[in-house]
Design a protein around this motif. Structure first.
Motif, mmCIF file in Angstrom:
data_model
loop_
_atom_site.group_PDB
_atom_site.id
_atom_site.type_symbol
_atom_site.label_atom_id
_atom_site.label_comp_id
_atom_site.label_asym_id
_atom_site.label_seq_id
_atom_site.Cartn_x
_atom_site.Cartn_y
_atom_site.Cartn_z
ATOM 1 N N ARG A 150 -3.035 -3.848 7.297
ATOM 2 C CA ARG A 150 -2.499 -2.581 7.789
ATOM 3 C C ARG A 150 -1.080 -2.767 8.332
ATOM 4 O O ARG A 150 -0.522 -3.867 8.308
ATOM 5 C CB ARG A 150 -3.419 -2.034 8.871
ATOM 6 C CG ARG A 150 -4.853 -1.796 8.394
ATOM 7 C CD ARG A 150 -5.728 -1.228 9.487
ATOM 8 N NE ARG A 150 -5.893 -2.124 10.627
ATOM 9 C CZ ARG A 150 -6.767 -3.128 10.677
ATOM 10 N NH1 ARG A 150 -7.562 -3.373 9.643
ATOM 11 N NH2 ARG A 150 -6.857 -3.887 11.757
ATOM 12 N N ASP A 187 -2.821 -1.309 2.895
ATOM 13 C CA ASP A 187 -2.302 0.009 3.267
ATOM 14 C C ASP A 187 -0.833 0.118 2.844
ATOM 15 O O ASP A 187 0.082 -0.097 3.636
ATOM 16 C CB ASP A 187 -2.452 0.220 4.779
ATOM 17 C CG ASP A 187 -2.128 1.656 5.196
ATOM 18 O OD1 ASP A 187 -1.584 2.406 4.351
ATOM 19 O OD2 ASP A 187 -2.402 2.009 6.347
ATOM 20 N N LEU A 188 -0.632 0.464 1.587
ATOM 21 C CA LEU A 188 0.723 0.552 1.058
ATOM 22 C C LEU A 188 1.511 1.724 1.650
ATOM 23 O O LEU A 188 2.742 1.662 1.725
ATOM 24 C CB LEU A 188 0.683 0.658 -0.472
ATOM 25 C CG LEU A 188 0.225 -0.604 -1.210
ATOM 26 C CD1 LEU A 188 0.215 -0.364 -2.708
ATOM 27 C CD2 LEU A 188 1.136 -1.784 -0.878
ATOM 28 N N GLU A 189 0.815 2.758 2.074
ATOM 29 C CA GLU A 189 1.523 3.880 2.698
ATOM 30 C C GLU A 189 2.170 3.438 4.002
ATOM 31 O O GLU A 189 3.312 3.807 4.310
ATOM 32 C CB GLU A 189 0.562 5.042 2.935
ATOM 33 C CG GLU A 189 0.122 5.749 1.661
ATOM 34 C CD GLU A 189 1.290 6.265 0.841
ATOM 35 O OE1 GLU A 189 2.201 6.893 1.433
ATOM 36 O OE2 GLU A 189 1.307 6.039 -0.387
ATOM 37 N N ALA A 190 1.451 2.635 4.767
ATOM 38 C CA ALA A 190 2.017 2.103 6.013
ATOM 39 C C ALA A 190 3.210 1.193 5.723
ATOM 40 O O ALA A 190 4.208 1.203 6.452
ATOM 41 C CB ALA A 190 0.950 1.335 6.792
ATOM 42 N N LYS A 233 5.187 1.373 3.022
ATOM 43 C CA LYS A 233 6.300 2.221 2.571
ATOM 44 C C LYS A 233 7.008 2.879 3.755
ATOM 45 O O LYS A 233 8.235 3.026 3.769
ATOM 46 C CB LYS A 233 5.783 3.289 1.605
ATOM 47 C CG LYS A 233 5.354 2.759 0.252
ATOM 48 C CD LYS A 233 4.709 3.841 -0.604
ATOM 49 C CE LYS A 233 4.191 3.264 -1.910
ATOM 50 N NZ LYS A 233 3.439 4.275 -2.705
ATOM 51 N N GLY A 234 6.223 3.265 4.764
ATOM 52 C CA GLY A 234 6.811 3.893 5.928
ATOM 53 C C GLY A 234 7.692 2.958 6.738
ATOM 54 O O GLY A 234 8.558 3.412 7.505
ATOM 55 N N TYR A 238 9.471 -5.097 -0.698
ATOM 56 C CA TYR A 238 9.665 -4.048 0.292
ATOM 57 C C TYR A 238 10.578 -4.597 1.385
ATOM 58 O O TYR A 238 10.188 -5.502 2.136
ATOM 59 C CB TYR A 238 8.330 -3.634 0.904
ATOM 60 C CG TYR A 238 7.454 -2.798 -0.010
ATOM 61 C CD1 TYR A 238 7.252 -1.445 0.235
ATOM 62 C CD2 TYR A 238 6.818 -3.370 -1.122
ATOM 63 C CE1 TYR A 238 6.445 -0.674 -0.598
ATOM 64 C CE2 TYR A 238 6.012 -2.620 -1.955
ATOM 65 C CZ TYR A 238 5.834 -1.270 -1.689
ATOM 66 O OH TYR A 238 5.037 -0.509 -2.520
ATOM 67 N N GLU A 281 1.186 -3.710 -7.661
ATOM 68 C CA GLU A 281 1.062 -2.404 -6.993
ATOM 69 C C GLU A 281 -0.153 -2.330 -6.075
ATOM 70 O O GLU A 281 -0.672 -1.250 -5.778
ATOM 71 C CB GLU A 281 1.002 -1.274 -8.023
ATOM 72 C CG GLU A 281 2.230 -1.197 -8.918
ATOM 73 C CD GLU A 281 2.107 -0.106 -9.970
ATOM 74 O OE1 GLU A 281 1.162 0.716 -9.888
ATOM 75 O OE2 GLU A 281 2.951 -0.079 -10.889
#
Length: 425
Positions: A284, A308-311, A313-314, A329, A342
């Motif tokens: 996470r 948790d790729l969304e975390a 990316k954020g 990233y 991915e």
């Protein structure tokens, strides 16, 4: 007057890839003697005559042999991909062009295409569903209840899929029998351990070309896939840390000689992270914050929700592709985190999946599980069933035979002893 033949429907990248696909399918067949024997028996006995089968699997050279065996047994079968990045386009083309099997799979297909293919699998009105992750079955139950009377049952070969089926059973949503192929001994002992162990490291190496010796590899989960990954990583000279939530699995990892600690601590130490839990949010945002600059993160669990790729990316100011299936990233903190495939199955996204020799047993279980459902149509109550022990042991016997090994058998006196309670010291 000659009838016009029905055109085979399919959706693959390019039929011109078929010659290479056929060559690779034939090469894989050298290591799949058990499924070959089952295919030959199916061709004689025709257990699937009049049966429609929709298979949702990773479209690889090994899966091709399962599809060919089902068709040889008389099935009206179609195949869709179970993961957007696991399709081998040349294999998909060959199954259509050379074997006459409808395939709907393109490597890199987006989620909308994937879900459209799931609908196509259900448009086939299957009597048997061979599933990998339970998406086809779940969609049937949620969206197409009117087709449930057509269904004899399903077979499922992933831990994730079995978790979903058992949840459906608890909720009263499972109204048909499901064969738990995943827990067959000739599946999880070999496919999950030796297959995942080797192919996961293969995917990491192909994607990055890094040296594993001397690196610290964090393996999240110590089920059979985690055991295999940890074993193979240590064999390549890596220092292995295991994270777990199950105290029994954790102490087994300790006894096997691995360091065990929470992910909060492991995140600070790891060079490479591999998730194999079947759960979500295993790595996470707070873990990314703790990682070393340049830490590599990948997943070998079925779905792409373990990381948790969304975390991530954020927290990123930039995302760029640095190698095939390798994204960097750049974090706002100045550090970078590398994500492979991915966040999807790295062994299939960046490599070719499990070796044929282990998939020989896994797909033998799928084939015999489907046959068992057909033979027992109307006799099985709704539920999740194990592969019959006799079938499991027959697969092991055939594999040993193909490998040139023989084993002992009990004599009459021994059989009497193990079935008696009166004999003792």
């Amino acid at each position: 007057m000659t009838a016009t033949p029905v055109r085979l429907k399919y959706e693959v990248k390019d039929l011109a890839l078929a010659p290479m696909g056929k060559q690779r399918i034939e090469w894989a067949g050298r290591e799949m003697p058990v499924l070959a024997q089952i295919r030959d028996r199916f061709a004689k006995e025709q257990p699937f005559a009049g049966i429609k089968i929709s298979a949702c699997c990773h479209v690889t050279t090994e899966t091709a042999h399962l599809a060919i065996a089902l068709k040889a047994g008389g099935a009206d079968a179609i195949l869709i991909a179970s993961n957007p990045l696991s399709t081998q386009d040349d294999v998909a083309a060959s199954l259509v062009a050379d074997y006459g099997i409808p395939v709907y799979a393109v490597k890199g297909e987006d989620n909308d295409t994937y879900h459209r293919h799931v609908q196509i699998a259900l448009d086939h009105r299957p009597n048997i569903i061979i599933d990998d992750g339970c998406d086809v079955v779940a969609t049937l139950v949620q969206q197409r209840k009117h087709q449930l009377p057509d269904l004899i049952g399903t077979t499922e070969e992933t831990t994730t899929g079995i978790v979903r089926l058992r949840a459906m059973l608890r909720d009263g949503a499972l109204t048909f029998p499901a064969i738990n192929v995943n827990d067959a001994e000739t599946k999880h002992f070999f496919d999950n351990r030796y297959g995942t162990g080797q192919s996961t490291l293969d995917g990491i190496i192909r994607a990055t070309n890094i040296l594993l010796a001397g690196k610290t590899i964090v393996v999240a989960g110590y089920g059979w896939c985690g055991k295999g990954t940890s074993m193979r990583a240590r064999g390549m000279g890596a220092n292995v840390i295991v994270t777990e939530i199950n105290p029994v699995a954790a102490i087994e990892a300790v006894m096997d000689g691995f360091q065990v600690m929470p992910m909060d601590e492991a995140a600070k130490r790891g060079d490479i992270f591999v998730t194999v839990t079947g759960n979500k949010g295993v790595i996470r945002g707070e873990h990314f914050d703790s990682m070393k600059d340049g830490a590599i993160v990948c997943n070998s669990g079925h779905f792409d929700i373990e990381i948790d790729l969304e975390a991530l990316k954020g927290r990123a100011s930039e995302v760029k592709t640095v190698r095939t299936f390798t994204e960097e990233y750049k974090l706002k903190s100045g550090k970078s985190v590398i994500v492979l495939g991915e966040g999807r199955l790295v062994n299939l996204a960046a490599a070719e999946g499990h070796p044929s020799a282990v998939m020989d047993m896994s797909f033998a279980n799928q084939a015999m599980g489907a046959e068992y459902l057909v033979k027992n149509k109307g006799k099985l109550e709704p539920g999740v069933y194990s592969i019959p022990v006799e079938a499991d042991q027959e697969i092991a016997r055939l594999k040993l035979q193909a490998m040139g090994f023989t084993i002992d058998a009990l004599n009459a006196d021994q059989i009497q002893y193990v079935n008696s309670w009166t004999s003792g010291t």
